[in-house]
Scaffold this motif. Structure first.
Motif, PDB file in Angstrom:
ATOM      1  N   UNK A   2       0.860  -1.179   0.000  1.00  9.51           N
ATOM      2  CA  UNK A   2       0.000   0.000   0.000  1.00  9.51           C
ATOM      3  C   UNK A   2       0.898   1.233   0.000  1.00  9.51           C
ATOM      4  N   UNK A   3       0.532   2.200  -0.820  1.00  8.19           N
ATOM      5  CA  UNK A   3       1.271   3.460  -0.906  1.00  8.19           C
ATOM      6  C   UNK A   3       0.411   4.544  -0.262  1.00  8.19           C
ATOM      7  N   UNK A  50      -4.485   5.267  -7.501  1.00  8.20           N
ATOM      8  CA  UNK A  50      -3.789   4.576  -8.568  1.00  8.20           C
ATOM      9  C   UNK A  50      -3.274   3.229  -8.071  1.00  8.20           C
ATOM     10  N   UNK A  51      -2.724   2.426  -9.004  1.00  3.87           N
ATOM     11  CA  UNK A  51      -2.188   1.114  -8.665  1.00  3.87           C
ATOM     12  C   UNK A  51      -1.129   0.754  -9.695  1.00  3.87           C
ATOM     13  N   UNK A  74      -2.733   2.613  -3.959  1.00  2.00           N
ATOM     14  CA  UNK A  74      -2.630   3.768  -3.072  1.00  2.00           C
ATOM     15  C   UNK A  74      -3.820   3.793  -2.119  1.00  2.00           C
ATOM     16  N   UNK A  75      -3.642   4.500  -1.016  1.00  2.00           N
ATOM     17  CA  UNK A  75      -4.750   4.660  -0.075  1.00  2.00           C
ATOM     18  C   UNK A  75      -5.894   5.422  -0.747  1.00  2.00           C
ATOM     19  N   UNK A  76      -5.557   6.320  -1.668  1.00  2.00           N
ATOM     20  CA  UNK A  76      -6.600   7.041  -2.389  1.00  2.00           C
ATOM     21  C   UNK A  76      -7.485   6.109  -3.183  1.00  2.00           C
ATOM     22  N   UNK A 123     -10.736   1.760   3.820  1.00  2.00           N
ATOM     23  CA  UNK A 123      -9.292   1.824   3.611  1.00  2.00           C
ATOM     24  C   UNK A 123      -8.635   0.581   4.177  1.00  2.00           C
ATOM     25  N   UNK A 124      -7.680   0.022   3.392  1.00  2.69           N
ATOM     26  CA  UNK A 124      -6.971  -1.171   3.847  1.00  2.69           C
ATOM     27  C   UNK A 124      -5.783  -0.815   4.734  1.00  2.69           C
ATOM     28  N   UNK A 125      -5.686   0.451   5.144  1.00  2.00           N
ATOM     29  CA  UNK A 125      -4.562   0.825   6.002  1.00  2.00           C
ATOM     30  C   UNK A 125      -4.772   0.346   7.434  1.00  2.00           C
TER      31      UNK A 125
END
Length: 306
Positions: A89-90, A96-97, A112-114, A289-291
């Motif tokens: 994860x960025x 984006x990915x 990305x978290x976005x 969010x996967x954070x």
């Protein structure tokens, strides 16, 4: 057809590099150019994934830190008959990915978290299936080779501007023209290969996820989001644009790293018709969010992936 186009374009790029070497140094120059390209490819072959992940400050996640996201990637990899890639994860609000790695056994995918905050679970599945399509087709290796050769062309052209032969004379008008034109030609071929591989990965993503409509919906959202919120890494390193599923700007041109997003969506609509899908893409609540660990119930549309 995409594979044939890529082969022809890659051959053209290699020929351009060798021709530039020959123009500047004859047969010896062409040989030296080929050796330089080989050395650069050898280095990037083994280190490209570490370089790409490091420049994005990507953090690796697992079942403990991002269970739903990692579980989704694992299910998609199983569908695609691929080894489980490393998942990253960025921390970037720009959605984006990308995928990286020299082969499927050493691949990594990142989002990305976005992106994770913006898309539904079905759309995230479509995007990660697209990235796994790149892995399956070894696009990450192909684009690394292409970027290396294109970079070598530019490097050799810069050397050529100050080149002096054994008689102390420069490369002449023909050589100067080649030196000036070669980097632009290499860039155009590089962009053409990138656009070709994106269409192939879109089709692969549709097949792996089973729903091209969700990927089409994701592309539309990502293009809007990436246009409004530029990626931090791409702002520092413009060449990183070609890594992503969508660029900061959309539009087909010789200098575009990606096909126009509307054209990609139209192609996915045609694939959906081939698969017998005529209704709109299914909707689902936004994916959390996967954070952080996720405890919400999975969308029923993705239950078969579990």
């Amino acid at each position: 057809m995409n594979g044939f186009k890529t082969t022809m374009l890659l051959a053209a790029l290699t020929a351009l590099f060798m021709a530039l070497g020959y123009t500047l140094g004859g047969a010896g120059g062409a040989t030296i150019a080929l050796l330089v390209a080989g050395g650069m490819n050898f280095f990037t072959f083994w280190n490209a994934d570490r370089i790409v992940l490091s420049m994005h400050h990507a953090r690796e996640v697992d079942d403990a830190t991002a269970p739903e996201f990692v579980g989704l990637v694992r299910a998609l990899a199983r569908r695609a008959n691929l080894p489980m890639p490393r998942v990253y994860i960025v921390d970037d609000p720009s959605p984006n990915a990308f995928a990286t790695g020299r082969n499927p056994e050493n691949a990594a995918v990142a989002a990305t978290t976005g992106l994770l905050d913006l898309l539904t679970r079905e759309e995230i599945a479509g995007v990660m299936a697209h990235e796994l399509g790149h892995v399956r087709d070894r696009d990450t290796l192909i684009m690394t080779m292409v970027a290396t050769i294109a970079g070598a062309v530019s490097m050799l052209a810069n050397v050529g501007l100050f080149f002096r032969g054994g008689d102390g004379r420069g490369p002449g008008w023909a050589g100067i023209l080649a030196v000036l034109v070669a980097p632009f030609a290499a860039m155009i071929v590089q962009m053409a290969i990138s656009r070709t591989r994106e269409y192939g990965a879109d089709r692969a993503g549709a097949e792996i996820s089973g729903d091209p409509r969700a990927l089409a919906s994701a592309l539309a959202k990502l293009q809007r989001g990436a246009s409004m919120i530029p990626g931090a890494t791409a702002a520092r390193i413009p060449a990183a644009q070609q890594l992503y599923i969508v660029p900061g700007r959309s539009g087909d041109s010789l200098f575009s790293t990606h096909p126009d997003t509307d054209n990609r969506i139209a192609a996915l609509a045609a694939i959906a018709q081939e698969m017998g899908m005529t209704s709109p893409a299914p909707s689902a609540p936004p994916a959390p969010s996967a954070s952080v660990p996720v405890t919400r119930r999975r969308s029923s549309a993705l239950d078969p992936l579990a």
